[in-house]
Design an enzyme around this catalytic site. Structure first.
Site, PDB file in Angstrom:
ATOM      1  CB  ALA A  11      -0.903  -0.036   1.227  1.00 37.98           C
ATOM      2  CG  ASN A  33       0.226  -6.035  -1.722  1.00 38.48           C
ATOM      3  OD1 ASN A  33       0.420  -5.569  -0.595  1.00 38.48           O
ATOM      4  ND2 ASN A  33      -0.962  -6.020  -2.297  1.00 38.48           N
ATOM      5  CB  SER A 128       8.005   9.285  12.350  1.00 37.41           C
ATOM      6  OG  SER A 128       7.305  10.504  12.317  1.00 37.41           O
ATOM      7  CE  LYS A 182       5.670   6.729  13.789  1.00 41.31           C
ATOM      8  NZ  LYS A 182       4.235   6.773  13.835  1.00 41.31           N
ATOM      9  CG  ASN A 186       2.558   8.796  16.231  1.00 43.29           C
ATOM     10  OD1 ASN A 186       3.703   9.011  15.867  1.00 43.29           O
ATOM     11  ND2 ASN A 186       1.702   8.088  15.531  1.00 43.29           N
ATOM     12  CD  GLU A 189       2.130  13.538  14.481  1.00 41.89           C
ATOM     13  OE1 GLU A 189       3.190  12.904  14.302  1.00 41.89           O
ATOM     14  OE2 GLU A 189       1.063  13.227  13.931  1.00 41.89           O
TER      15      GLU A 189
HETATM   16  P1  NBP Z   1      -2.548  -0.238   5.330  1.00 43.61           P
HETATM   17  O1  NBP Z   1      -2.423  -0.083   6.774  1.00 43.61           O
HETATM   18  O2  NBP Z   1      -3.748   0.332   4.661  1.00 43.61           O
HETATM   19  O3  NBP Z   1      -2.478  -1.795   4.985  1.00 43.61           O
HETATM   20  C1  NBP Z   1      -2.647  -2.237   3.670  1.00 43.61           C
HETATM   21  C2  NBP Z   1      -1.672  -3.311   3.330  1.00 43.61           C
HETATM   22  O4  NBP Z   1      -1.786  -4.392   4.247  1.00 43.61           O
HETATM   23  C3  NBP Z   1      -1.946  -3.875   1.959  1.00 43.61           C
HETATM   24  O5  NBP Z   1      -0.708  -4.125   1.345  1.00 43.61           O
HETATM   25  C4  NBP Z   1      -2.700  -5.149   2.274  1.00 43.61           C
HETATM   26  O6  NBP Z   1      -2.618  -6.123   1.269  1.00 43.61           O
HETATM   27  C5  NBP Z   1      -1.960  -5.587   3.498  1.00 43.61           C
HETATM   28  N1  NBP Z   1      -2.655  -6.607   4.289  1.00 43.61           N
HETATM   29  C6  NBP Z   1      -3.759  -6.520   5.046  1.00 43.61           C
HETATM   30 BR1  NBP Z   1      -4.783  -5.049   5.223  1.00 43.61          BR
HETATM   31  N2  NBP Z   1      -4.074  -7.656   5.656  1.00 43.61           N
HETATM   32  C7  NBP Z   1      -3.162  -8.532   5.232  1.00 43.61           C
HETATM   33  C8  NBP Z   1      -2.966  -9.889   5.484  1.00 43.61           C
HETATM   34  N3  NBP Z   1      -3.747 -10.566   6.317  1.00 43.61           N
HETATM   35  N4  NBP Z   1      -1.957 -10.490   4.849  1.00 43.61           N
HETATM   36  C9  NBP Z   1      -1.183  -9.815   3.998  1.00 43.61           C
HETATM   37  N5  NBP Z   1      -1.300  -8.495   3.758  1.00 43.61           N
HETATM   38  C10 NBP Z   1      -2.285  -7.858   4.358  1.00 43.61           C
HETATM   39  O7  NBP Z   1      -1.240   0.273   4.576  1.00 43.61           O
HETATM   40  P2  NBP Z   1      -0.424   1.627   4.783  1.00 43.61           P
HETATM   41  O8  NBP Z   1      -1.316   2.790   4.918  1.00 43.61           O
HETATM   42  O9  NBP Z   1       0.614   1.628   3.726  1.00 43.61           O
HETATM   43  O10 NBP Z   1       0.278   1.407   6.189  1.00 43.61           O
HETATM   44  C11 NBP Z   1       1.166   0.330   6.462  1.00 43.61           C
HETATM   45  C12 NBP Z   1       1.588   0.385   7.912  1.00 43.61           C
HETATM   46  O11 NBP Z   1       2.263   1.607   8.132  1.00 43.61           O
HETATM   47  C13 NBP Z   1       0.432   0.370   8.911  1.00 43.61           C
HETATM   48  O12 NBP Z   1       0.807  -0.339  10.054  1.00 43.61           O
HETATM   49  C14 NBP Z   1       0.206   1.795   9.242  1.00 43.61           C
HETATM   50  O13 NBP Z   1      -0.323   2.008  10.541  1.00 43.61           O
HETATM   51  C15 NBP Z   1       1.586   2.350   9.134  1.00 43.61           C
HETATM   52  N6  NBP Z   1       1.519   3.752   8.694  1.00 43.61           N
HETATM   53  C16 NBP Z   1       2.395   4.592   9.146  1.00 43.61           C
HETATM   54  C17 NBP Z   1       2.379   5.893   8.760  1.00 43.61           C
HETATM   55  C18 NBP Z   1       3.386   6.768   9.294  1.00 43.61           C
HETATM   56  O14 NBP Z   1       3.351   7.977   9.133  1.00 43.61           O
HETATM   57  N7  NBP Z   1       4.355   6.216   9.936  1.00 43.61           N
HETATM   58  C19 NBP Z   1       1.454   6.393   7.876  1.00 43.61           C
HETATM   59  C20 NBP Z   1       0.563   5.535   7.409  1.00 43.61           C
HETATM   60  C21 NBP Z   1       0.612   4.205   7.826  1.00 43.61           C
HETATM   61  P3  NBP Z   1      -3.730  -6.133   0.083  1.00 43.61           P
HETATM   62  O15 NBP Z   1      -3.259  -5.164  -0.936  1.00 43.61           O
HETATM   63  O16 NBP Z   1      -3.712  -7.530  -0.408  1.00 43.61           O
HETATM   64  O17 NBP Z   1      -5.036  -5.751   0.702  1.00 43.61           O
END
Ligand code: NBP
Length: 475
Positions: A11, A33, A128, A182, A186, A189
């Site tokens: 994602a 993925n 982050s 982390k 937040n 933040e």
């Molecule tokens: P998401 O949190 O929306 O997760 C989507 C991804 O997880 C997709 O690749 C999806 O695969 C996969 N997935 C799921 Br849902 N369930 C799964 C499973 N059972 N087996 C395999 N894959 C699975 O993605 P994101 O927004 O890119 O965030 C990723 C992580 O980073 C999260 O933990 C999020 O909290 C964190 N994050 C951090 C920040 C930051 O600023 N640090 C920002 C945003 C997110 P699919 O494509 O097959 O559905």
């Protein structure tokens, strides 16, 4: 396999992190993925990355050079557990699994222990900086073992943001330390954003500024002590007009602030550890209040007579700036106090100065201010709290009179400034000679025989409240 590192979960965060890794010297990146279409799209859109694309988890594992390293970027919780298990079944002794998602650090502690028993390294790594950071350089907070850190360091250093020539990554501590830090990041933040929002509200409602003139105020503040990413984007947001109405965009945005949970976790942990992280607490509660539409409607329609808003005194902008800075010192001091308490509780050896340094770039709270925090802890690693360091003490003293004026005016005008007010109360309580806790302890002794200590001699005492009210030794 030929890939030096792999990313699972493509994602927005995973794709950007994979592209970041691929763009750095020395990394060949395998990508996988669950839904193959996402893998295909990423590889097609970014031929320059030279990704090694895998269609199945077996292909992915086979494509990695040993010892293997894979970074998981999937939804926190059950999805992460499922992916960890798929990898763990295929990985061999010494391989490394990194979780870059926003995991609850308790999960990270559990996962690290389980995988360690199976001969695998597990590193919970706080990341982050959102999408932009993942692509161009995040602040990275890895936990896990020293051995795993040594193996991972070159790749993590290669992708991290750079601040003052240093990559924004350090080995935070063992097992869940990275995700804990982390989480607190937040929380800080949240507090920082709430404080800025309160300053905006005061300048607007009492100071009489419109968003465009406020954009100039924040842009100017960004040239001083308050210089930070959050102040910078505040100016940009306030300068933005809405295409539809032609008015300020901020005025057409519904005034309800959402959240995804790390702020709540921070406060829950602060409560559990007994750390009064009040500024973070106020920030989390303020978002919740903003979303309580029913309560807001009910109370607003009950109390239509609001206090008259006074005209702003001379120098109000400077006062608000000083109040914001002093409140920010308190909020950050509380956040670092929480990290110290968490480290003590969980047996982590966390260098607080190093944490301040890795937050100087890549992350949302990046700011000039963090240099001062790093210097304070470098100066005195056993510093009890930032407020007691001469630099911050002087900053608070300098702003104190203005801070009191602003909070008093906010109260009089009926403009809520909970984080400003509670940061000031926290400072006043810590600086007080005596606290009314003596009365509370006496009340506790009265109704529950909870006993008390005396100021003038050792021992534990109880007053026979329902008897002749004489004092007895209770230890
Ligand atoms: P998401 O949190 O929306 O997760 C989507 C991804 O997880 C997709 O690749 C999806 O695969 C996969 N997935 C799921 Br849902 N369930 C799964 C499973 N059972 N087996 C395999 N894959 C699975 O993605 P994101 O927004 O890119 O965030 C990723 C992580 O980073 C999260 O933990 C999020 O909290 C964190 N994050 C951090 C920040 C930051 O600023 N640090 C920002 C945003 C997110 P699919 O494509 O097959 O559905």
């Amino acid at each position: 396999g030929e890939a030096t590192i792999g990313v699972i979960g493509l994602a927005v965060m995973g794709s950007n992190l994979a592209r970041n890794l691929a763009s750095r010297e020395g990394n060949t990146v395998a990508v996988f993925n669950r839904t193959t279409a996402k893998t295909d799209a990423l590889v097609e859109e970014h031929p320059e990355a030279g990704f090694v694309a895998a269609e199945t988890i077996d292909d992915f594992v086979a494509s990695l050079a040993t010892p293997r390293t894979a970074i998981i970027m999937v939804q926190a919780g059950a999805g992460t557990d499922a992916v960890i298990e798929q990898l763990a079944e295929r990985f061999e002794e010494g391989d490394i699994i990194v979780d870059g998602g926003n995991a609850d650090f308790h999960d990270t502690i559990r996962r690290e222990e389980e995988l360690r028993e199976r001969g695998l390294h597990f590193v919970g790594c706080g990341i982050s900086g959102g999408e932009e950071g993942a692509l161009n350089g995040p602040s990275l907070m890895p936990g896990g073992s020293k051995e795993a850190w040594e193996a991972l360091a070159p790749a993590l250093r290669s992708i991290a943001a750079v601040a003052q020539d240093e990559p924004c990554v350090t080995h935070v501590g063992s097992d869940g330390a990275g995700h804990f830090v982390k989480m607190v990041h937040n929380g800080i933040e949240y507090a920082d954003m709430q404080l800025i929002a309160e300053s905006y509200d005061l300048l607007r409602r009492i100071g009489g500024h419109d968003p465009a003139s406020l954009a100039d105020v924040y842009a100017e503040w960004n040239g001083g002590d308050l210089e930070s990413y959050l102040i910078e984007i505040t100016a940009e947001v306030l300068r933005q007009d809405d295409a539809e109405t032609g008015g300020p965009l901020v005025d057409v945005i519904l005034d309800r602030a959402g959240s995804k949970g790390t702020g709540v976790w921070t406060v829950q942990n602060a409560l559990g550890l007994g750390v009064p992280a009040t500024a973070i607490g106020e920030a989390v509660f303020a978002r919740a209040l903003s979303c309580s539409a029913e309560h807001r409607d009910a109370v607003r329609s009950t109390f239509s007579d609001r206090p008259d808003v006074p005209t702003a005194p001379d120098g109000f902008e400077d006062d608000v700036r000083a109040a914001l800075y002093a409140s920010k010192v308190v909020a950050y001091a509380q956040g670092f106090d929480l990290i110290r308490a968490g480290a003590e509780e969980h047996g982590w050896d966390i260098d607080l100065g190093a944490i301040a340094r890795i937050w100087r770039g890549g992350c949302i709270i990046r700011a000039r201010f963090l240099d001062r925090i790093a210097e304070a802890y470098d100066d005195d690693p056993s510093l009890v709290t930032l407020l007691a360091h001469p630099y911050f003490a002087e900053a608070v003293r300098d702003g104190e009179a203005a801070w009191r004026r602003v909070v008093a005016l906010a109260v009089t005008a009926g403009v809520p400034a909970p984080a400003f007010g509670s940061a000031l109360a926290s400072y006043d309580a810590l600086a007080s000679e005596r606290l009314p806790a003596a009365l509370i302890q006496a009340q506790r002794d009265f109704f529950g025989a909870h006993t008390y200590r005396r100021t003038d001699r050792d021992g534990v005492f109880h007053t026979l409240w329902s008897g002749d009210r004489s004092e007895v030794a209770a230890d």
